[in-house]
Design a protein around this motif. Structure first.
Motif, PDB file in Angstrom:
ATOM      1  N   PRO A  70       0.823  -1.211   0.000  1.00 26.24           N
ATOM      2  CA  PRO A  70       0.000   0.000   0.000  1.00 26.24           C
ATOM      3  C   PRO A  70       0.860   1.266   0.000  1.00 26.24           C
ATOM      4  CG  PRO A  70      -0.838  -1.588   1.603  1.00 26.24           C
ATOM      5  CD  PRO A  70       0.480  -2.120   1.113  1.00 26.24           C
ATOM      6  N   VAL A  71       0.420   2.272  -0.725  1.00 26.38           N
ATOM      7  CA  VAL A  71       1.126   3.551  -0.732  1.00 26.38           C
ATOM      8  C   VAL A  71       1.053   4.143   0.666  1.00 26.38           C
ATOM      9  CG1 VAL A  71       1.256   5.843  -1.750  1.00 26.38           C
ATOM     10  CG2 VAL A  71       0.556   3.887  -3.153  1.00 26.38           C
ATOM     11  N   GLU A  72       2.204   4.478   1.221  1.00 29.03           N
ATOM     12  CA  GLU A  72       2.261   4.869   2.625  1.00 29.03           C
ATOM     13  C   GLU A  72       1.607   6.212   2.910  1.00 29.03           C
ATOM     14  OE1 GLU A  72       6.272   4.754   3.963  1.00 29.03           O
ATOM     15  OE2 GLU A  72       6.461   2.585   3.784  1.00 29.03           O
ATOM     16  N   ALA A  73       0.896   6.244   4.033  1.00 28.53           N
ATOM     17  CA  ALA A  73       0.402   7.486   4.639  1.00 28.53           C
ATOM     18  C   ALA A  73      -0.240   8.448   3.643  1.00 28.53           C
ATOM     19  CB  ALA A  73       1.536   8.189   5.388  1.00 28.53           C
ATOM     20  N   THR A  74      -1.219   7.960   2.926  1.00 25.38           N
ATOM     21  CA  THR A  74      -1.933   8.827   1.991  1.00 25.38           C
ATOM     22  C   THR A  74      -3.406   8.444   1.976  1.00 25.38           C
ATOM     23  OG1 THR A  74      -1.832   9.791  -0.230  1.00 25.38           O
ATOM     24  CG2 THR A  74      -1.708   7.399  -0.095  1.00 25.38           C
ATOM     25  N   ASP A  75      -4.247   9.396   1.635  1.00 24.50           N
ATOM     26  CA  ASP A  75      -5.685   9.129   1.584  1.00 24.50           C
ATOM     27  C   ASP A  75      -6.289   9.514   0.248  1.00 24.50           C
ATOM     28  OD1 ASP A  75      -6.962   8.296   4.450  1.00 24.50           O
ATOM     29  OD2 ASP A  75      -5.093   9.388   4.694  1.00 24.50           O
ATOM     30  N   ALA A  76      -5.434   9.718  -0.750  1.00 21.43           N
ATOM     31  CA  ALA A  76      -5.902   9.926  -2.122  1.00 21.43           C
ATOM     32  C   ALA A  76      -4.799   9.522  -3.080  1.00 21.43           C
ATOM     33  CB  ALA A  76      -6.298  11.379  -2.363  1.00 21.43           C
ATOM     34  N   LEU A  77      -5.207   8.853  -4.144  1.00 19.81           N
ATOM     35  CA  LEU A  77      -4.284   8.449  -5.203  1.00 19.81           C
ATOM     36  C   LEU A  77      -4.737   9.066  -6.515  1.00 19.81           C
ATOM     37  CD1 LEU A  77      -3.967   4.618  -4.441  1.00 19.81           C
ATOM     38  CD2 LEU A  77      -2.318   6.414  -3.843  1.00 19.81           C
ATOM     39  N   VAL A  78      -3.768   9.517  -7.321  1.00 21.90           N
ATOM     40  CA  VAL A  78      -4.048  10.103  -8.628  1.00 21.90           C
ATOM     41  C   VAL A  78      -3.117   9.452  -9.639  1.00 21.90           C
ATOM     42  CG1 VAL A  78      -4.180  12.233  -9.978  1.00 21.90           C
ATOM     43  CG2 VAL A  78      -4.622  12.300  -7.512  1.00 21.90           C
ATOM     44  N   THR A  79      -3.628   9.174 -10.835  1.00 26.90           N
ATOM     45  CA  THR A  79      -2.758   8.639 -11.881  1.00 26.90           C
ATOM     46  C   THR A  79      -3.216   9.074 -13.262  1.00 26.90           C
ATOM     47  OG1 THR A  79      -1.611   6.644 -12.647  1.00 26.90           O
ATOM     48  CG2 THR A  79      -3.986   6.458 -12.334  1.00 26.90           C
TER      49      THR A  79
END
Length: 233
Positions: A70-79
């Protein structure tokens, strides 16, 4: 864009049955089997699903390749990468999926009360626009979540939420102060210029076809998933 429910998986009670959260105490093999089933249904390789270490922050992370953890310490992903599916895990918080297919930018947001209060959706839209998205082209889908009629909070908290997320303060079915995070987010998105908004009205606390932390405490997580098909532009 898809949202899951708790049905259709292999997990045992109290995670029955389509739990996708790997941090809630469920059998890891069952979680992986459920995630593989999800990937198969949407037509993607399981390695193309990207998850977050959700901590109720307002951190936004751009991802450009598959992630083994999991991407650490984040609450939104954008790509902007096609065939890279962004996942958000919830059990009462609002899952927000954003997509500008015309310009090839998508995002998945974990909008809990704290994150919504602290501008996680605003920051996500801003990051999408940095990557070429345009608010008028963004489609927003808000999934099943705790409804204002069941989300009771102290009066001071409701007032604070209203100050930071106008439109979110409400009254519960018990006549007590409450918070309707989805209502506040819809108003916020409109203010950002996002007009194509759909908000699923179902309440995870009331509807037992969804996982709910406030209802059950020990429980699984459903997810929202968004990706670019590669046929955009």
């Amino acid at each position: 864009m898809v949202f899951t429910s708790r049905a259709g998986g292999v997990s045992s009670s109290p995670y029955d049955s389509f739990n996708l959260g790997d941090h809630v105490g469920d059998n890891p093999d069952d979680v992986q089997a459920n995630r593989a089933r999800l990937a198969k249904v949407v037509g993607l390789d399981p390695d193309r699903l990207v998850w977050m270490e959700q901590l109720h922050t307002n951190n936004v992370t751009v991802v450009t390749e598959p992630q083994s953890a999991p991407v650490e310490a984040t609450d939104a992903l954008v790509t902007t990468v096609p065939q890279l599916a962004l996942g958000v895990l919830v059990a009462d918080c609002v899952p927000v999926l954003l997509a500008d297919h015309h310009n090839g930018v998508v995002a998945a947001v974990h909008a809990g009360r704290r994150g919504a209060r602290n501008g996680i959706v605003v920051k996500t839209v801003e990051k999408m626009c940095e990557l070429g998205a345009q608010p008028a082209q963004i489609q927003a889908l808000l999934g099943p979540a705790a409804s204002g009629r069941r989300y009771e909070v102290p009066a001071e908290m409701a007032q604070d939420m209203e100050a930071h997320l106008p439109g979110s303060r409400c009254t519960t079915v018990q006549g007590t102060p409450g918070v309707d995070v989805r209502a506040g987010l819809v108003r916020q998105l409109l203010g950002l210029g996002v007009q194509a908004i759909e908000s699923d009205p179902r309440c995870t606390i009331e509807d037992t076809s969804f996982f709910s932390y406030r209802r059950d405490k020990t429980t699984g997580r459903q997810c929202g998933l968004v990706w670019l098909t590669g046929k955009e532009h």
